[in-house]
Write an enzyme that holds these catalytic residues in place. Structure first.
Site, mmCIF file in Angstrom:
data_model
loop_
_atom_site.group_PDB
_atom_site.id
_atom_site.type_symbol
_atom_site.label_atom_id
_atom_site.label_comp_id
_atom_site.label_asym_id
_atom_site.label_seq_id
_atom_site.Cartn_x
_atom_site.Cartn_y
_atom_site.Cartn_z
ATOM 1 N N GLU A 91 0.848 -1.201 0.000
ATOM 2 C CA GLU A 91 0.000 0.000 0.000
ATOM 3 C C GLU A 91 0.878 1.242 0.000
ATOM 4 O OE1 GLU A 91 -2.152 -0.221 3.662
ATOM 5 O OE2 GLU A 91 -3.109 -2.102 3.111
ATOM 6 N N TYR B 101 -6.676 2.042 6.315
ATOM 7 C CA TYR B 101 -5.830 0.929 5.863
ATOM 8 C C TYR B 101 -5.854 -0.278 6.789
ATOM 9 C CZ TYR B 101 -2.817 3.541 9.063
ATOM 10 O OH TYR B 101 -2.329 4.216 10.145
ATOM 11 N N CYS C 38 49.382 29.862 -10.745
ATOM 12 C CA CYS C 38 49.013 28.908 -9.690
ATOM 13 C C CYS C 38 48.704 27.544 -10.316
ATOM 14 C CB CYS C 38 47.795 29.428 -8.935
ATOM 15 S SG CYS C 38 47.195 28.266 -7.687
ATOM 16 N N LYS D 62 10.908 3.013 2.868
ATOM 17 C CA LYS D 62 11.035 4.475 2.797
ATOM 18 C C LYS D 62 11.879 4.854 1.589
ATOM 19 C CE LYS D 62 9.199 5.958 6.840
ATOM 20 N NZ LYS D 62 9.946 6.636 7.867
ATOM 21 N N CYS E 106 49.544 27.487 -4.026
ATOM 22 C CA CYS E 106 50.795 28.131 -4.438
ATOM 23 C C CYS E 106 51.366 29.047 -3.368
ATOM 24 C CB CYS E 106 50.590 28.898 -5.746
ATOM 25 S SG CYS E 106 49.602 30.392 -5.542
ATOM 26 N N ASP F 20 1.450 10.201 4.046
ATOM 27 C CA ASP F 20 2.199 11.008 5.009
ATOM 28 C C ASP F 20 1.262 11.986 5.718
ATOM 29 O OD1 ASP F 20 4.320 11.873 6.422
ATOM 30 O OD2 ASP F 20 5.276 12.982 4.796
ATOM 31 N N CYS G 72 42.831 33.542 -5.434
ATOM 32 C CA CYS G 72 44.275 33.553 -5.592
ATOM 33 C C CYS G 72 44.522 34.236 -6.932
ATOM 34 C CB CYS G 72 44.797 32.116 -5.609
ATOM 35 S SG CYS G 72 46.446 31.970 -6.301
ATOM 36 N N LYS H 243 2.215 4.564 1.599
ATOM 37 C CA LYS H 243 2.323 5.028 2.982
ATOM 38 C C LYS H 243 2.008 6.519 2.973
ATOM 39 C CE LYS H 243 5.236 4.687 7.056
ATOM 40 N NZ LYS H 243 5.080 6.055 7.534
ATOM 41 N N CYS I 87 47.052 31.151 -0.630
ATOM 42 C CA CYS I 87 46.504 30.097 -1.486
ATOM 43 C C CYS I 87 47.050 28.745 -1.028
ATOM 44 C CB CYS I 87 46.897 30.361 -2.931
ATOM 45 S SG CYS I 87 46.515 28.977 -4.011
#
Ligand code: IVH
Length: 686
Positions: free
Chosen positions: A120, A234, A439, A322, A419, A124, A434, A122, A416
């Site tokens: 079935e 249910y 770099c 679930k 570098c 909520d 940077c 579920k 950085c």
């Protein structure tokens, strides 16, 4: 016991105590105050964690642990009533494997006899127990803690789908019937309710389930009446009178008695079919007019249910499947700062691995320093994460009650991390950058971007291989890729001859990727895939784009002054011009082939509407029509010249008939194209 064990067990004991404290707190917020602070999924995860710990350390299970109780406690304002038969909750399965484990347990409990299952939806909402005596509704109660609930009869009487009197089925009305179901608020009613509340400045409900609970537990039934609550039933609790052999028989009987049952229930005789059915709802559920949070699988035979019995709080004959969690909680173990191709420093949370929406997540983006500060995310914190756009894990919030005393606030590095150059934050920007053009991180990330799927789409060249190539000095920029030979690559760590050949072939093929992808791949700031495609279409040639004036650029709808400035800045840099010209001389296509519209086509200047199911995807038909100089529109009107109708065409077909629009099926459409196809209609678009 060794000292380590003692230390470990103390830590576990503390964890158990902390989880219990939090779960009690959240139970109270949820059941008593109707004001939850965390999502159900997060609550479920905390409860599960506690169950796991208690399973491993059963000596510490106490009767007051939240795992030993079914739900909350009755709130003030409603009478407390005892349920004649306890209202149970369900164990959870989060994956097909867990459903199989459940199935094995069921089979073992039934002496290897495979059962039939009812599956079935579920719903909520919130569970209620309805008591009917001699066919009349006498009492309605919430689940409460499973043994005692709140008497909400007056409010439930306002719900039109709850029968006050049972239908006459020809048999005498049962003396007593406890009917169990789920009261819920349809999504549309929820949206309407929140709209009204936002207009009057009232706090909004977080989801339809909270809104349903809040609506049912109104002290004034007139308020409940306005809320459009609904129910699906249910099952049965205590009963006197007719008996049933199976759950499915009971559902059918409930419908005959006038109850609203959900008609998506199905009976299966094997677990694989059950799993398939559960999986089929993963996406379909969003089309329902109400929320479901999973499916419920129940052994169909009531005699078998009886034999299986129950554990302390859950039946052994049923389980909830679930859907993968959309949110999860986990711990921030560290925060790491990476450098992107434009030099931007991006902080990333290193997480204790956790399951989220079907995969295991161990990192999440923290975007920038402002984001971290705003959410006050610290190393050591427990955080709620989700997948942004269903893909990128992101930290949503901190669970403050879980913050350890030694949680460490994050500080953006001053240099950085790649570098060592100083980093700057430009005025009005969230990002730290940077600015060192040399770099190594920028070069590497620039290449990663160049080869990525929406750019040049070169398969096989992952970040690790690129890093190796850069480190070995075999490439310095994107153009160098086009000079690589299979034998250069084959020697590299973890690259066989075959993969080397494949990579070289993929690089070669990318020469034809086209101007749009190339422009995107160059990584010009603010030029995403969409803008790159627009530029390619409008300018058709990288050399023309490189010389474009601000006016020419901003004349395009998608391009504003910021993007225009960035494009001009990019091409003002001699290094970039050199890169482009090297790419050109290495055979990378930097010119868009002009698409010509076939002006002789019978579709030129015509408006078409497409409807129904066609043999190929709709965008293909649309592209074909556009190439022939036609337009497509989504609705049929007097201005429509042709309706291209596939199978199962509906209202658009009717409307076209009414308006006398020419209707074409696929064959008719293709025949029409052929009529005047004089050869100018060049499929290669040249
Ligand atoms: S059966 C012993 N069937 O889910 C069986 N429950 O965690 C008890 N729910 O309290 C419940 N749809 O609020 C069952 N088709 C369904 C359901 C359902 C929603 C809720 C109900 C229950 C909770 C179980």
């Amino acid at each position: 016991m060794s000292p380590e064990t003692t230390g470990e067990s103390r830590a576990v004991q503390e964890k158990i105590a902390a989880l219990r404290r939090d779960l009690h707190h959240h139970n109270h917020r949820y059941y008593v105050l109707d004001a939850p602070e965390i999502s159900d999924v997060v609550f479920d995860q905390m409860l599960r964690r506690l169950q796991e710990l208690e399973a491993a350390y059963p000596e510490w299970i106490t009767p007051d642990s939240p795992t030993q109780r079914v739900g909350g406690v009755a709130a003030a304002g409603f009478d407390r009533v005892a349920h004649r038969a306890p209202m149970l909750s369900l164990g959870n399965a989060f994956s097909p494997e867990e459903l199989k484990t459940f199935h094995s347990r069921v089979i073992a409990g039934l002496n290897d006899e495979p059962p039939e299952y009812v599956v079935e939806l579920k719903i909520d909402g919130l569970a209620v127990n309805l008591i009917y005596e001699q066919g009349l509704l006498m009492q309605a109660a919430t689940r409460g803690d499973g043994e005692y609930g709140e008497n909400v009869t007056t409010n439930v009487r306002t719900i039109r789908s709850v029968p006050q009197v049972l239908f006459d089925t020809g048999e005498p009305a049962p003396e007593l019937l406890e009917v169990r179901g789920e009261i819920y608020l349809p999504r549309q009613a929820f949206d309407r309710l929140n709209l009204v509340r936002s207009e009057s400045g009232e706090p909004l409900f977080a989801n339809p389930r909270n809104a349903a609970a809040g609506s049912l537990r109104q002290l004034d039934p007139a308020v409940t009446r306005q809320r459009a609550l609904d129910i699906f039933v249910y099952g049965l609790g205590a009963r006197q009178g007719r008996e049933y052999a199976t759950h499915s028989e009971m559902l059918t009987a409930l419908a005959e008695l006038g109850f609203k049952t959900n008609n998506q229930w199905r009976v299966f005789d094997n677990i694989d079919a059950v799993i398939d059915y559960c999986g089929s709802w993963a996406e379909k559920r969003f089309q329902l007019p109400y929320d479901i949070d999973g499916l419920v699988i129940k052994v169909n035979s009531l005699a078998a249910q009886e034999r299986l019995g129950m554990t302390a709080k859950e039946p052994r004959w049923a389980i909830a499947y679930k859907f993968p969690a959309e949110q999860a909680t986990t711990k921030v173990e560290d925060i790491f700062t990476g450098v992107g191709r434009t030099g931007v420093l991006t902080p990333t949370a290193i997480l204790t691995p956790v399951r989220l929406a079907g995969s295991v997540v161990s990192r999440a983006t923290l975007h920038n320093a402002d984001y971290i500060e705003e959410k006050d995310i610290r190393i050591g914190d427990t955080v709620v994460i989700h997948k942004a756009g269903e893909i990128i894990p992101e930290v949503l919030s901190v669970v403050l009650v879980e913050r350890p005393a030694d949680a460490v606030p994050f500080q953006m590095p001053e240099n950085c991390p790649e570098c060592g150059n100083g980093v700057v934050r430009e005025a009005g920007e969230a990002a730290y950058r940077c600015l060192n053009p040399a770099c190594p991180a920028q070069a590497r990330e620039g290449m990663v971007h160049f080869v990525s799927r929406n750019a040049m789409n070169i398969d096989g060249l992952g970040p690790a291989v690129l890093q190796t190539l850069l480190a070995a000095g075999m490439v310095r920029d994107a153009a160098d890729l086009y000079q690589l030979k299979a034998e250069d690559l084959a020697g590299l760590e973890r690259l066989g001859e075959k993969s080397a050949q494949n990579i070289v072939a993929a690089i070669a093929a990318s020469r034809e990727a086209g101007l749009g992808r190339l422009l995107f791949g160059l990584g010009i700031r603010h030029v995403g895939a969409k803008v790159a495609a627009v530029l390619a279409e409008a300018f058709g040639d990288v050399d023309l784009l490189a010389r474009a004036t601000t006016e020419e650029l901003t004349a395009l709808e998608e391009i504003g002054p910021k993007i225009a400035e960035s494009i001009q800045g990019y091409f003002a840099d001699p290094e970039h011009l050199l890169l482009v010209s090297r790419l050109q001389s290495l055979g990378v296509k930097t010119r868009e082939e002009k698409k010509t519209v076939n002006v002789l086509s019978p579709l030129n200047g015509k408006t078409l509407v497409i409807t129904g199911t066609l043999s190929r995807p709709r965008p293909e038909w649309e592209a074909l029509i556009q190439k022939q100089g036609g337009k497509t529109s989504s609705s049929v009107s007097k201005k429509t010249d042709y309706l291209l109708a596939g199978t199962e065409a509906g209202s658009k077909l009717d409307k076209a008939r009414q308006l006398g629009v020419t209707i074409l099926d696929e064959a008719g459409f293709l025949a029409l194209l052929k009529q005047r196809d004089t050869g100018e209609n060049d499929d290669n678009g040249r």
